[in-house]
Design a protein around this motif. Sequence first.
Motif, PDB file in Angstrom:
ATOM      1  N   LEU A 309      26.684  56.404  16.055  1.00 60.90           N
ATOM      2  CA  LEU A 309      25.360  56.998  15.916  1.00 60.90           C
ATOM      3  C   LEU A 309      25.498  58.510  16.015  1.00 60.90           C
ATOM      4  O   LEU A 309      26.130  59.015  16.950  1.00 60.90           O
ATOM      5  CB  LEU A 309      24.427  56.509  17.026  1.00 60.90           C
ATOM      6  CG  LEU A 309      23.868  55.095  16.924  1.00 60.90           C
ATOM      7  CD1 LEU A 309      23.151  54.745  18.229  1.00 60.90           C
ATOM      8  CD2 LEU A 309      22.919  54.953  15.747  1.00 60.90           C
ATOM      9  N   SER A 311      24.457  62.251  16.939  1.00 58.52           N
ATOM     10  CA  SER A 311      23.647  62.859  17.985  1.00 58.52           C
ATOM     11  C   SER A 311      22.443  63.557  17.355  1.00 58.52           C
ATOM     12  O   SER A 311      22.355  63.708  16.137  1.00 58.52           O
ATOM     13  CB  SER A 311      24.482  63.874  18.763  1.00 58.52           C
ATOM     14  OG  SER A 311      24.840  64.962  17.910  1.00 58.52           O
ATOM     15  N   GLN A 312      21.528  64.019  18.187  1.00 60.74           N
ATOM     16  CA  GLN A 312      20.359  64.729  17.678  1.00 60.74           C
ATOM     17  C   GLN A 312      20.765  65.970  16.893  1.00 60.74           C
ATOM     18  O   GLN A 312      20.187  66.281  15.851  1.00 60.74           O
ATOM     19  CB  GLN A 312      19.430  65.116  18.826  1.00 60.74           C
ATOM     20  CG  GLN A 312      18.131  65.779  18.369  1.00 60.74           C
ATOM     21  CD  GLN A 312      17.178  66.065  19.515  1.00 60.74           C
ATOM     22  OE1 GLN A 312      17.509  65.822  20.672  1.00 60.74           O
ATOM     23  NE2 GLN A 312      15.999  66.565  19.205  1.00 60.74           N
ATOM     24  N   TYR A 315      22.011  64.803  13.472  1.00 61.23           N
ATOM     25  CA  TYR A 315      21.218  63.689  12.943  1.00 61.23           C
ATOM     26  C   TYR A 315      21.077  63.736  11.416  1.00 61.23           C
ATOM     27  O   TYR A 315      21.186  62.715  10.733  1.00 61.23           O
ATOM     28  CB  TYR A 315      19.847  63.718  13.606  1.00 61.23           C
ATOM     29  CG  TYR A 315      18.919  62.583  13.256  1.00 61.23           C
ATOM     30  CD1 TYR A 315      19.259  61.267  13.545  1.00 61.23           C
ATOM     31  CD2 TYR A 315      17.696  62.832  12.654  1.00 61.23           C
ATOM     32  CE1 TYR A 315      18.397  60.222  13.241  1.00 61.23           C
ATOM     33  CE2 TYR A 315      16.821  61.802  12.356  1.00 61.23           C
ATOM     34  CZ  TYR A 315      17.179  60.499  12.640  1.00 61.23           C
ATOM     35  OH  TYR A 315      16.320  59.473  12.344  1.00 61.23           O
ATOM     36  N   GLU A 328      27.766  57.301  10.148  1.00 58.71           N
ATOM     37  CA  GLU A 328      26.792  56.302  10.582  1.00 58.71           C
ATOM     38  C   GLU A 328      26.518  55.283   9.484  1.00 58.71           C
ATOM     39  O   GLU A 328      25.909  54.252   9.739  1.00 58.71           O
ATOM     40  CB  GLU A 328      25.486  56.973  11.013  1.00 58.71           C
ATOM     41  CG  GLU A 328      24.538  56.025  11.731  1.00 58.71           C
ATOM     42  CD  GLU A 328      23.373  56.721  12.425  1.00 58.71           C
ATOM     43  OE1 GLU A 328      22.261  56.166  12.398  1.00 58.71           O
ATOM     44  OE2 GLU A 328      23.586  57.804  13.007  1.00 58.71           O
ATOM     45  N   ASP A 534      28.296  52.487  22.328  1.00 53.52           N
ATOM     46  CA  ASP A 534      28.345  53.460  21.238  1.00 53.52           C
ATOM     47  C   ASP A 534      29.155  54.679  21.671  1.00 53.52           C
ATOM     48  O   ASP A 534      29.084  55.113  22.820  1.00 53.52           O
ATOM     49  CB  ASP A 534      26.923  53.879  20.854  1.00 53.52           C
ATOM     50  CG  ASP A 534      26.911  54.951  19.782  1.00 53.52           C
ATOM     51  OD1 ASP A 534      27.134  54.594  18.615  1.00 53.52           O
ATOM     52  OD2 ASP A 534      26.704  56.130  20.121  1.00 53.52           O
ATOM     53  N   ASN A 536      28.948  57.825  21.115  1.00 54.45           N
ATOM     54  CA  ASN A 536      28.291  59.096  21.418  1.00 54.45           C
ATOM     55  C   ASN A 536      27.232  59.030  22.508  1.00 54.45           C
ATOM     56  O   ASN A 536      26.922  60.047  23.118  1.00 54.45           O
ATOM     57  CB  ASN A 536      27.612  59.659  20.150  1.00 54.45           C
ATOM     58  CG  ASN A 536      28.587  60.446  19.294  1.00 54.45           C
ATOM     59  OD1 ASN A 536      29.706  60.704  19.700  1.00 54.45           O
ATOM     60  ND2 ASN A 536      28.152  60.825  18.108  1.00 54.45           N
ATOM     61  N   HIS A 537      26.650  57.848  22.742  1.00 54.69           N
ATOM     62  CA  HIS A 537      25.400  57.855  23.484  1.00 54.69           C
ATOM     63  C   HIS A 537      25.345  56.965  24.719  1.00 54.69           C
ATOM     64  O   HIS A 537      24.788  57.362  25.731  1.00 54.69           O
ATOM     65  CB  HIS A 537      24.243  57.474  22.543  1.00 54.69           C
ATOM     66  CG  HIS A 537      24.107  58.411  21.394  1.00 54.69           C
ATOM     67  ND1 HIS A 537      24.738  58.209  20.198  1.00 54.69           N
ATOM     68  CD2 HIS A 537      23.442  59.578  21.273  1.00 54.69           C
ATOM     69  CE1 HIS A 537      24.467  59.212  19.376  1.00 54.69           C
ATOM     70  NE2 HIS A 537      23.684  60.054  20.008  1.00 54.69           N
ATOM     71  N   SER A 538      25.843  55.761  24.650  1.00 52.84           N
ATOM     72  CA  SER A 538      25.620  54.824  25.749  1.00 52.84           C
ATOM     73  C   SER A 538      26.470  55.197  26.959  1.00 52.84           C
ATOM     74  O   SER A 538      27.687  55.317  26.864  1.00 52.84           O
ATOM     75  CB  SER A 538      25.950  53.398  25.304  1.00 52.84           C
ATOM     76  OG  SER A 538      25.062  52.966  24.320  1.00 52.84           O
ATOM     77  N   LEU A 551      17.949  53.204  22.813  1.00 53.48           N
ATOM     78  CA  LEU A 551      19.125  53.936  22.362  1.00 53.48           C
ATOM     79  C   LEU A 551      18.815  54.733  21.093  1.00 53.48           C
ATOM     80  O   LEU A 551      19.239  55.891  20.949  1.00 53.48           O
ATOM     81  CB  LEU A 551      20.286  52.967  22.116  1.00 53.48           C
ATOM     82  CG  LEU A 551      21.587  53.595  21.612  1.00 53.48           C
ATOM     83  CD1 LEU A 551      22.147  54.592  22.619  1.00 53.48           C
ATOM     84  CD2 LEU A 551      22.619  52.516  21.299  1.00 53.48           C
ATOM     85  N   THR A 554      16.267  57.668  22.227  1.00 57.06           N
ATOM     86  CA  THR A 554      16.781  58.760  23.053  1.00 57.06           C
ATOM     87  C   THR A 554      17.803  59.608  22.315  1.00 57.06           C
ATOM     88  O   THR A 554      17.956  60.795  22.645  1.00 57.06           O
ATOM     89  CB  THR A 554      17.402  58.208  24.350  1.00 57.06           C
ATOM     90  OG1 THR A 554      18.422  57.246  24.025  1.00 57.06           O
ATOM     91  CG2 THR A 554      16.331  57.527  25.205  1.00 57.06           C
ATOM     92  N   ARG A 555      18.477  59.088  21.336  1.00 60.96           N
ATOM     93  CA  ARG A 555      19.475  59.900  20.630  1.00 60.96           C
ATOM     94  C   ARG A 555      18.832  60.994  19.799  1.00 60.96           C
ATOM     95  O   ARG A 555      19.514  61.913  19.348  1.00 60.96           O
ATOM     96  CB  ARG A 555      20.405  59.021  19.796  1.00 60.96           C
ATOM     97  CG  ARG A 555      19.821  58.312  18.600  1.00 60.96           C
ATOM     98  CD  ARG A 555      20.008  59.089  17.287  1.00 60.96           C
ATOM     99  NE  ARG A 555      19.687  58.232  16.155  1.00 60.96           N
ATOM    100  CZ  ARG A 555      20.562  57.942  15.207  1.00 60.96           C
ATOM    101  NH1 ARG A 555      21.766  58.447  15.220  1.00 60.96           N
ATOM    102  NH2 ARG A 555      20.195  57.158  14.213  1.00 60.96           N
TER     103      ARG A 555
END
Length: 667
Positions: A309, A311-312, A315, A328, A534, A536-538, A551, A554-555
């Motif tokens: 995924l 990140s922001q 994105y 992705e 994940d 990048n995120h979890s 998830l 919030t990303r």
Amino acid sequence: MKKNNKIIFILLVSLISFVSCEDYLDVDPDRGIDTEVVYSDYYSYRGAIDRGNWLIVNYFGTFANGESCVGILSDERQVAEYNTGAEQANKGVWQDLDYWDFGIKYNQEHIGNPLGVHSSAPFHQQPAGRAMKAVRAMSIAINNIDLLDDFPAGTGYTNDELKNHLLGQAFALRAWHMFEVIRRYGPILLVDTTSGAGVEFNPDFNFDTKRPTFQQCADLIAKDCDEAIKLLPVTYVQQAGNTGRFTSATAASIKAMTYMYAASPLMNTDNGAFPFGQDTYNQEYAQKGIDATLEALSLINSSESRYKLYSQADYLQNWRCDNAVSDEALIQPGPTNKGGMMTMQWWNIGVGWWLPGHDGGWGNNFNMPTQNAVDRFETIDGYPVNGFSSDDPSFDEGNPYENRDPRLKMMVFCPNDEMYTTEKWINNTALRNEAWSNDALTQDFNKKDGDFVEVTRTGYHYNAYPASYTGYFDGGKWRVPGNNKFEKLVGSAAKYFIFPHIRVADMYLGLAELGNELYGPTTPIPGLSSVPKDKNHSTEPLNTAADALNLIRTRVGMPNVRSEFLNQDDFRDRVRNEWGVEYFGEFRRWKDIRRWRIAKDVLSKGIYGASIIKYDNGTADPSDDTFDYSSKKLDNAYRVFEDKHYWYPFPNGTKDMFFVFEQNPGW
């Protein structure tokens, strides 16, 4: 009857026959080309497989694909001015319509030049027609795998591994293309399901049979996916020549998406509910969908995989990418040429659909986000928005686009937003989105908050597109800052346009949707906690449907779904809303409201835009101006949708060839 079947086969093949260039890879071996020549050599066999890749519809590939912008059929988008095709589709006249996503013909393809050019590309490209052609091509390749015996050296793989990779790609591509057909036209046999062999159709195959259920078709597609998962790597040792090819994770994601559709209300035809399903999900296939999604995520999140995924901060790499492949994207067609698609020639799809006419797009044939779509972007604190009001105590009705889901301003130019990177006016074109409807000829003053203030002239953009102007223009997903006919910022600003068909986010939203139906939003989903996190995120293992949804939220800088929505019915609404936001502009909304069996109700409520009055407060700073906002129903935004529109109609010429095979109901 056997003679009859041969006649039917010849007629059906004629609908999807190969009629383009003379390259032998573009000619069906049934037409006299030596099959052994094509399928004995590794590179020529791989070229045959690549037909299946190039037949994946690329909505940014050619001028012709612009006529598959099905977003205007939903409540998500509105065309600025109707032309014949858009008006016919939105008035529900679909029978024998051969564009706007309809039809099963395909007349040209470009193997040597897969992106095509306007002068040689077919004007109407029909996704299901491409898919049917690919199903047949992949089936022929599968049946001839034993002919492959000439392999290259120095690839990092054994001959058996190279063979397995090609066979696995053929199975996965066939699965994807079968799915592309049945999610438009409903259940249809494209390969032999009765024998269990999954073989390609041939002159002895009987098409003229009673149609199967969607679940039977889904199981057949899943079988192809399972074969592919066993044969394909999760990543390729050498990326040269393999960048973007299907992997085991791709095959698993196709299986997961197919089962999600099979579980959906429209496809839930148990207990005599055919052909239009029922309001509930198919529990058996929801569990199959969950199991398939967990399998996919285990491959996606494995240490060998490149998938993640974004990140922001990164994105937008999902759609306009620095590289040719999005990390992705589990399925993406070939990327656009980095330079060519960013120039301002009129045939460019990335320009034509999303840029308004005054910026270099296709006149008034471009399409715009609707108020319906903008309403789906919550407040930054996770409250729903309805028009220009919200239960969020911090929501400012005078600044309704502030403190919203960050994706809103990423994707949409809202009223009074700056749309250019240079501080100037060019050819009387506004720097900002002038969406206000003031008429200076009939109204000089208006009362607001007890004071009389001057009412400004009609906004430039409102005046330019009075017929169906929604008040919004597309922003960052498909439109690069400075890429318009005035500023012409290309070169360093150029990126690849990518139109992904399955992203990693699909897996988490699918898990949230199906998990809620079986376990509710907060009960742990069996097996989920053991899936790798994940990249990048979890930070913590996921356990529930709410965890999966959160998830994705919030990303991009959104909070977890609010606690008052953590019951099954409200959570279902938030999941469906999230599909609409995360996949805004990707044509998913049209498919989703049909599979959820809510399209008839959703579209009957109408298509809305923003109605805005601007009050000029007399300063040089436009940000000092104030506005009144309200929603307006667009009277000429047609959306005729009856029960029969849940499935596309087969062309009459095709249906008339059969005796038992049934047309979709209502057509």
